[in-house]
Design an enzyme around this catalytic site. Structure first.
Site, PDB file in Angstrom:
ATOM      1  N   GLU A 200       0.832  -1.196   0.000  1.00  0.00           N
ATOM      2  CA  GLU A 200       0.000   0.000   0.000  1.00  0.00           C
ATOM      3  C   GLU A 200       0.872   1.254   0.000  1.00  0.00           C
ATOM      4  O   GLU A 200       2.031   1.226   0.417  1.00  0.00           O
ATOM      5  CB  GLU A 200      -0.874   0.055   1.258  1.00  0.00           C
ATOM      6  CG  GLU A 200      -2.042  -0.893   1.256  1.00  0.00           C
ATOM      7  CD  GLU A 200      -2.897  -0.728   2.508  1.00  0.00           C
ATOM      8  OE1 GLU A 200      -4.028  -1.210   2.484  1.00  0.00           O
ATOM      9  OE2 GLU A 200      -2.425  -0.144   3.496  1.00  0.00           O
ATOM     10  N   ARG A 292     -13.618  -8.461  16.247  1.00  0.00           N
ATOM     11  CA  ARG A 292     -13.595  -8.893  17.644  1.00  0.00           C
ATOM     12  C   ARG A 292     -13.663  -7.659  18.530  1.00  0.00           C
ATOM     13  O   ARG A 292     -13.630  -6.525  18.044  1.00  0.00           O
ATOM     14  CB  ARG A 292     -12.282  -9.639  17.937  1.00  0.00           C
ATOM     15  CG  ARG A 292     -11.052  -8.821  17.554  1.00  0.00           C
ATOM     16  CD  ARG A 292      -9.755  -9.435  18.004  1.00  0.00           C
ATOM     17  NE  ARG A 292      -8.596  -8.821  17.370  1.00  0.00           N
ATOM     18  CZ  ARG A 292      -8.048  -7.663  17.712  1.00  0.00           C
ATOM     19  NH1 ARG A 292      -8.603  -6.953  18.681  1.00  0.00           N
ATOM     20  NH2 ARG A 292      -6.982  -7.198  17.082  1.00  0.00           N
ATOM     21  N   ARG A 338      -1.708   1.370  28.252  1.00  0.00           N
ATOM     22  CA  ARG A 338      -1.465  -0.065  28.415  1.00  0.00           C
ATOM     23  C   ARG A 338      -0.282  -0.250  29.361  1.00  0.00           C
ATOM     24  O   ARG A 338       0.802   0.305  29.126  1.00  0.00           O
ATOM     25  CB  ARG A 338      -1.166  -0.720  27.074  1.00  0.00           C
ATOM     26  CG  ARG A 338      -2.305  -0.597  26.071  1.00  0.00           C
ATOM     27  CD  ARG A 338      -2.074  -1.479  24.861  1.00  0.00           C
ATOM     28  NE  ARG A 338      -3.102  -1.254  23.848  1.00  0.00           N
ATOM     29  CZ  ARG A 338      -3.329  -2.068  22.830  1.00  0.00           C
ATOM     30  NH1 ARG A 338      -2.597  -3.167  22.678  1.00  0.00           N
ATOM     31  NH2 ARG A 338      -4.270  -1.799  21.944  1.00  0.00           N
TER      32      ARG A 338
END
Length: 458
Positions: A200, A292, A338
């Site tokens: 890409e 998901r 995180r």
């Protein structure tokens, strides 16, 4: 409603799903490997069953063992969480064969949207803007090179079955292409048992912006606004925000419409994420769909008040969405850091071991999703993420201030963590002024020595 659900995962996401089930009056069954017997999700579930040795391939990736555990414990449904088998169509097929509901999309949706080149082709047909690139996949470097020259450098090489930054290389010069393509192909074959690649155009100075969507089996499809996931290291997300501070209502409406179009084009059901790259001129391009629940889903929950896990469960049971698009309101700003068991001073090397002490942060607008506790031993076998610290504020500035306070408050001893590194990001002037893109960490920390830390190589 389901009476009993098996959670085919571990750690904080397993615990997150268990808590949602308990709120709904649903019994839960945890699965665990031999090394995970003392994990919090094992103790919090109504039942727990060992499914194999520590190695993921023999436990959390073992479909036969997971299905057997569900049948033995008479579970009506399986929630896969994220990672492991969450986007594995063979698990969905095994659930169907055994009359077990899979809490997620259908096998067909997963295969169609999980394959990056197939998803891109589908989006082009639906009129969703995509990044210029190869029409299909290839494992031949020479073929890919011709595509790259036609697109124009820089380009990005991606694995068709990739994720988490693996099987991915950015190429600025033609002379580097063949070598980097072969490196990415080898990495993809090792990680995903698939060496199909595609190419890409590389969008410079992009934002990584994703839209959370929910779709039921009654034709209702909504989006819950966007998350800005631009703070990344080696193509892995480090910090996420909702909403994006560069998107106004007009752009949100346009991108949200395209996210809905993407989901509707394949009659998608359950939770999913439409991921875009947003350039500095506010042009946006579809890059992939995650079929998901995402690691970063809590920031969306904090600004919308919608429990995404509960919605997933209700959708899979056949119920309609609990809200309409008009009822979705974005309130305030949320940030997620995180928390990983890793050493930033040693090139972020994983730091398994026993947690000697743990003091989670608290107070108004603070949420800590984690499965750790004092005395818990972090195994060396799995991903290094041990928790997610999420805060809410009435605006981005308040959220930053609250995250700074929460990061100062949290204490984890006995192992190395990235908490100090997250502090450096939050205290960074360019972050605070919203001057960032996906290369933020490389630009800000590769060649400088942050206060209170040794050299960080990103």
């Amino acid at each position: 409603m389901f009476k009993r659900i098996l959670i085919a995962n571990r750690g904080e996401i397993a615990l997150r799903i268990i808590r949602a089930c308990k709120d709904m009056g649903i019994e839960t069954v945890a699965v665990y490997s031999e090394i995970d017997g003392d994990s919090a999700h094992v103790h919090m579930a109504d039942k727990a069953i060992c499914i194999g040795p520590a190695t993921s391939k023999k436990s959390y990736l073992n479909i036969d063992n997971i299905i057997s555990a569900a049948l033995i414990t008479k579970c009506e449904a399986i929630h896969p969480g994220y990672g492991f088998l969450s986007e594995n169509s063979k698990l969905v097929e095994a659930c169907q064969l055994n009359d077990i509901k899979f809490i997620g999309p259908s096998k067909e949706h997963m295969e169609k949207m999980g394959n990056k080149s197939e998803a891109k082709k589908t989006m082009i047909e639906a009129g969703v803007p995509v990044v210029p690139g190869s029409e299909g996949s290839t494992n031949k470097a020479e073929e890919a090179f011709e595509v790259a020259k036609a697109i124009g450098f820089p380009v990005i090489i991606k694995a068709v079955s990739g994720g988490g930054g693996r099987g991915m290389r950015i190429v600025h010069l033609e002379k580097e292409f063949i070598e980097k393509f072969n490196m990415a192909k080898t990495e993809s074959a090792t990680a995903f048992n698939d060496d199909a690649m595609y190419v890409e155009k590389f969008i410079e100075e992009p934002r990584h912006v994703e839209f959370q969507i929910l779709a039921d089996h009654h034709g209702n499809v909504i989006h819950l606004g966007e998350r800005d996931c631009s703070i990344q290291r080696r193509n892995q997300k480090v910090l996420e925000e909702a909403p994006s501070a560069v998107i106004d209502e007009n752009l949100r409406s346009k991108m949200g419409e395209m996210a809905l179009r993407a989901a509707k084009s394949v009659n998608y059901t359950n939770a999913g994420t439409i991921e875009f790259l947003l350039d500095k001129y506010n042009n946006f391009y579809f890059i992939e769909m995650n079929t998901r629940i995402q690691v970063e889903h809590p920031v969306t929950e904090m600004v919308t008040g919608i429990d995404l896990i509960k919605e997933q469960i209700r959708i899979s049971y056949g119920e309609k969405l609990s809200v309409t698009q008009k009822e979705i309101l974005i309130n305030g700003h949320a940030i997620e850091c995180r928390i990983n068991a890793e050493d930033p001073n040693e090139d972020f090397r994983p730091s398994p071991g026993e947690i000697e002490g743990y003091f989670p942060p608290g107070g108004y607008g603070v949420r800590m999703d984690s499965h750790i506790y004092s005395g818990y031993r972090i195994p060396p076998t799995y991903d290094s993420m041990i928790g997610k610290l999420i805060v809410w504020g009435k605006d981005r500035n308040e959220a930053i201030d609250r995250m700074r306070r929460a990061l100062d408050e949290i204490a984890i001893t006995g192992i190395s963590t990235n908490i100090e590194f997250q502090k450096q990001i939050i205290n960074n002037k360019n972050f605070q002024e919203n001057k960032l893109d996906t290369s933020f960490i490389d630009k800000e920390f590769s060649n400088n020595k942050p206060t209170g830390m040794e050299v960080i190589e990103c």
